[in-house]
Design an enzyme around this catalytic site. Structure first.
Site, PDB file in Angstrom:
ATOM      1  CE  LYS A 176     -10.476 -33.247  42.326  1.00 29.20           C
ATOM      2  NZ  LYS A 176     -11.634 -32.767  43.085  1.00 29.20           N
ATOM      3  NE  ARG A 180     -14.380 -37.661  40.424  1.00 32.36           N
ATOM      4  CZ  ARG A 180     -14.146 -36.578  39.697  1.00 32.36           C
ATOM      5  NH1 ARG A 180     -12.971 -36.363  39.180  1.00 32.36           N
ATOM      6  NH2 ARG A 180     -15.091 -35.697  39.488  1.00 32.36           N
ATOM      7  NE  ARG A 220     -16.691 -25.073  39.058  1.00 30.24           N
ATOM      8  CZ  ARG A 220     -16.113 -26.253  39.264  1.00 30.24           C
ATOM      9  NH1 ARG A 220     -14.799 -26.330  39.396  1.00 30.24           N
ATOM     10  NH2 ARG A 220     -16.831 -27.347  39.360  1.00 30.24           N
ATOM     11  NE  ARG A 224     -18.351 -28.307  36.012  1.00 29.23           N
ATOM     12  CZ  ARG A 224     -17.291 -28.929  36.538  1.00 29.23           C
ATOM     13  NH1 ARG A 224     -16.083 -28.402  36.430  1.00 29.23           N
ATOM     14  NH2 ARG A 224     -17.424 -30.065  37.184  1.00 29.23           N
ATOM     15  NE  ARG A 264     -19.453 -32.211  40.945  1.00 26.14           N
ATOM     16  CZ  ARG A 264     -19.055 -30.948  40.752  1.00 26.14           C
ATOM     17  NH1 ARG A 264     -19.942 -29.976  40.781  1.00 26.14           N
ATOM     18  NH2 ARG A 264     -17.794 -30.683  40.527  1.00 26.14           N
TER      19      ARG A 264
HETATM   20  P1  AMP Z   1     -14.635 -32.798  37.459  1.00 25.13           P
HETATM   21  O1  AMP Z   1     -14.428 -31.747  36.416  1.00 25.13           O
HETATM   22  O2  AMP Z   1     -13.376 -33.513  37.859  1.00 25.13           O
HETATM   23  O3  AMP Z   1     -15.423 -32.280  38.645  1.00 25.13           O
HETATM   24  O4  AMP Z   1     -15.544 -33.934  36.793  1.00 25.13           O
HETATM   25  C1  AMP Z   1     -16.833 -33.647  36.302  1.00 25.13           C
HETATM   26  C2  AMP Z   1     -17.596 -34.937  36.091  1.00 25.13           C
HETATM   27  O5  AMP Z   1     -16.931 -35.736  35.105  1.00 25.13           O
HETATM   28  C3  AMP Z   1     -17.705 -35.848  37.324  1.00 25.13           C
HETATM   29  O6  AMP Z   1     -18.770 -35.473  38.188  1.00 25.13           O
HETATM   30  C4  AMP Z   1     -17.960 -37.195  36.650  1.00 25.13           C
HETATM   31  O7  AMP Z   1     -19.283 -37.280  36.162  1.00 25.13           O
HETATM   32  C5  AMP Z   1     -17.035 -37.120  35.438  1.00 25.13           C
HETATM   33  N1  AMP Z   1     -15.679 -37.626  35.750  1.00 25.13           N
HETATM   34  C6  AMP Z   1     -14.525 -36.924  35.780  1.00 25.13           C
HETATM   35  N2  AMP Z   1     -13.486 -37.718  36.064  1.00 25.13           N
HETATM   36  C7  AMP Z   1     -13.999 -38.959  36.231  1.00 25.13           C
HETATM   37  C8  AMP Z   1     -13.443 -40.223  36.555  1.00 25.13           C
HETATM   38  N3  AMP Z   1     -12.124 -40.365  36.791  1.00 25.13           N
HETATM   39  N4  AMP Z   1     -14.268 -41.293  36.629  1.00 25.13           N
HETATM   40  C9  AMP Z   1     -15.590 -41.183  36.391  1.00 25.13           C
HETATM   41  N5  AMP Z   1     -16.193 -40.018  36.092  1.00 25.13           N
HETATM   42  C10 AMP Z   1     -15.413 -38.908  36.007  1.00 25.13           C
END
Ligand code: AMP
Length: 228
Positions: free
Chosen positions: A13, A88, A127, A160, A171
């Site tokens: 994404k 989400r 990554r 990360r 996740r």
């Molecule tokens: P990402 O970079 O999109 O993989 O997001 C990293 C982390 O941020 C996720 O595993 C969640 O802990 C948090 N996160 C990101 N977007 C959301 C969302 N829309 N709702 C809740 N937690 C989020």
């Protein structure tokens, strides 16, 4: 154009969002990036969300929505945007629908990037991210010129915490439990476009560009799959 990118972690994404941003001059809104920035800047909200993020759990809706609303209110989103990582869960999708309805806006496309678990795990576990400019690399798929160093700014790369195996598994579980139901949600709204995201990023992006250019003048007949 307003686009939501949906899909499991590691589907690409973020990568596709960056390509869309450059090609279509859209603003890229990643709630993950907004949250990571809040942590890095030592904001009060950052202290609350770090624990959830490190484990790979979802941060409470109210906190993410607060950050997102602030971002959507900024001028740079007026020309269209890509939402990466939001919504989400169904409750976030409903909040978004309500906020858009109030402003007379709509989402044009929900692109569902579908990828298989072995591909996802390989991508996430390899990554590496720049500690300064946040550019992404991969130990084998996209290695930096010099090991551990960012090609763009020369800062060090890190992994990360949530890209470690235990967090990745969590996740994926969270995705299936909370996020996957959005496929049906947007299918009902006739906005979903499903794309096979197992390929390398440029291949997926070519197909994505095709879908966006070819379907701008037709109304979407429900979910449709991109043609091979
Ligand atoms: P990402 O970079 O999109 O993989 O997001 C990293 C982390 O941020 C996720 O595993 C969640 O802990 C948090 N996160 C990101 N977007 C959301 C969302 N829309 N709702 C809740 N937690 C989020």
């Amino acid at each position: 154009m307003r686009i939501i990118l949906l899909g499991p972690p590691g589907a690409g994404k973020g990568t596709q969002a960056k390509l869309l941003k450059d090609n279509f001059k859209l603003s890229h809104i990643s709630t993950g990036d907004l949250l990571r920035k809040a942590v890095a800047d030592n904001m009060t909200i950052g202290k609350t969300v770090k624990g959830y993020m490190d484990k790979g759990d979802l941060v409470p809706d109210s906190l993410v929505v607060e950050l997102l609303k602030e971002k959507l209110a900024s001028k740079d989103t007026n020309g269209g945007f890509i939402l990466d990582g939001f919504p989400r869960n169904v409750s976030q999708a409903e909040i978004l629908d309500k906020a858009f309805k109030e402003k007379n806006l709509n989402i044009d496309y929900v692109i569902y990037l579908k990828a298989d678990e072995p591909v996802i795990i390989q991508r996430l576990s390899g990554r590496r991210v720049c500690s300064k400019c946040q550019a992404n690399f991969h130990v084998t798929n996209m290695p930096p010129k010099k090991k551990g160093i960012c090609d763009n700014c020369g800062s060090s790369l890190y992994q990360r915490t949530d890209d470690q195996e235990e967090a990745i598994r969590n996740r994926l579980k969270v995705y299936l439990k909370e996020t996957a139901s959005l496929i049906g949600y947007y299918l009902n709204q006739k906005k979903l476009v499903e794309m096979d995201a197992n390929f390398e990023a440029p291949v997926v992006f070519d197909k994505l560009k095709n879908v966006l250019s070819n379907s701008t003048k037709i109304s979407l007949p429900g979910a449709f799959k991109e043609r091979a």
